[in-house]
Design a protein around this motif. Structure first.
Motif, PDB file in Angstrom:
ATOM      1  N   ARG A  23       0.494  -1.100   0.323  1.00 46.13           N
ATOM      2  CA  ARG A  23       0.273  -0.406   0.046  1.00 46.13           C
ATOM      3  C   ARG A  23       0.706   1.262  -0.210  1.00 46.13           C
ATOM      4  NH1 ARG A  23      -4.706   1.245  -0.823  1.00 46.13           N
ATOM      5  NH2 ARG A  23      -6.232   2.444   1.137  1.00 46.13           N
ATOM      6  N   CYS A  24       1.042   1.783  -1.044  1.00 46.59           N
ATOM      7  CA  CYS A  24       2.423   2.589  -1.476  1.00 46.59           C
ATOM      8  C   CYS A  24       1.624   3.936  -2.591  1.00 46.59           C
ATOM      9  CB  CYS A  24       3.531   2.116  -1.675  1.00 46.59           C
ATOM     10  SG  CYS A  24       4.068   1.421  -0.510  1.00 46.59           S
ATOM     11  N   CYS A  71       4.651   4.845   1.940  1.00 44.37           N
ATOM     12  CA  CYS A  71       4.039   3.569   1.716  1.00 44.37           C
ATOM     13  C   CYS A  71       3.628   4.055   4.173  1.00 44.37           C
ATOM     14  CB  CYS A  71       5.227   2.669   2.215  1.00 44.37           C
ATOM     15  SG  CYS A  71       5.885   2.300   0.856  1.00 44.37           S
ATOM     16  N   GLY A  72       3.361   3.217   4.230  1.00 47.76           N
ATOM     17  CA  GLY A  72       2.553   3.137   5.783  1.00 47.76           C
ATOM     18  C   GLY A  72       1.410   4.325   5.786  1.00 47.76           C
ATOM     19  N   SER A  74      -0.673   5.668   7.695  1.00 44.66           N
ATOM     20  CA  SER A  74      -1.367   6.131   8.408  1.00 44.66           C
ATOM     21  C   SER A  74      -0.322   7.289   9.310  1.00 44.66           C
ATOM     22  CB  SER A  74      -1.487   5.311  10.109  1.00 44.66           C
ATOM     23  OG  SER A  74      -0.041   4.422   9.912  1.00 44.66           O
ATOM     24  N   GLN A  75       0.527   7.200   9.035  1.00 44.06           N
ATOM     25  CA  GLN A  75       1.675   8.302   9.424  1.00 44.06           C
ATOM     26  C   GLN A  75       1.465   9.581   7.882  1.00 44.06           C
ATOM     27  OE1 GLN A  75       5.610   6.313   8.762  1.00 44.06           O
ATOM     28  NE2 GLN A  75       5.917   6.791   6.891  1.00 44.06           N
TER      29      GLN A  75
END
Length: 79
Positions: A23-24, A71-72, A74-75
């Motif tokens: 997921r990127c 990527c990731g 949430s951050q």
């Protein structure tokens, strides 16, 4: 002179590629024209596919990304 419009005109063309696995979001560029970015887009998609990325969506747009690979989420985004 409207500064916002002036700044908008200065944005370069970028290829934005979203993948679901991993997921990127990837940005490739900058390019001088939409046509140039379109020419390179399929090569970037193929490279990511070869690296086992899946569910790939690619588009060309004018922008100025702050980060070239995200990527990731949430951050960076509220999910």
């Amino acid at each position: 002179m409207n500064l916002f419009q002036s700044n908008q005109l200065e944005f370069a063309w970028w290829v934005e590629i979203n993948t679901n696995i991993p997921r990127c979001i990837y940005y490739f560029g900058p390019f001088d024209s939409e046509k140039e970015a379109q020419l390179y887009k399929s090569g970037y998609v193929e490279d990511l596919y070869q690296e086992e990325a899946r569910d790939i969506v690619a588009l060309v747009k004018q922008c100025q990304p702050d980060v070239l690979t995200i990527c990731g989420f949430s951050q960076y985004f509220q999910i």
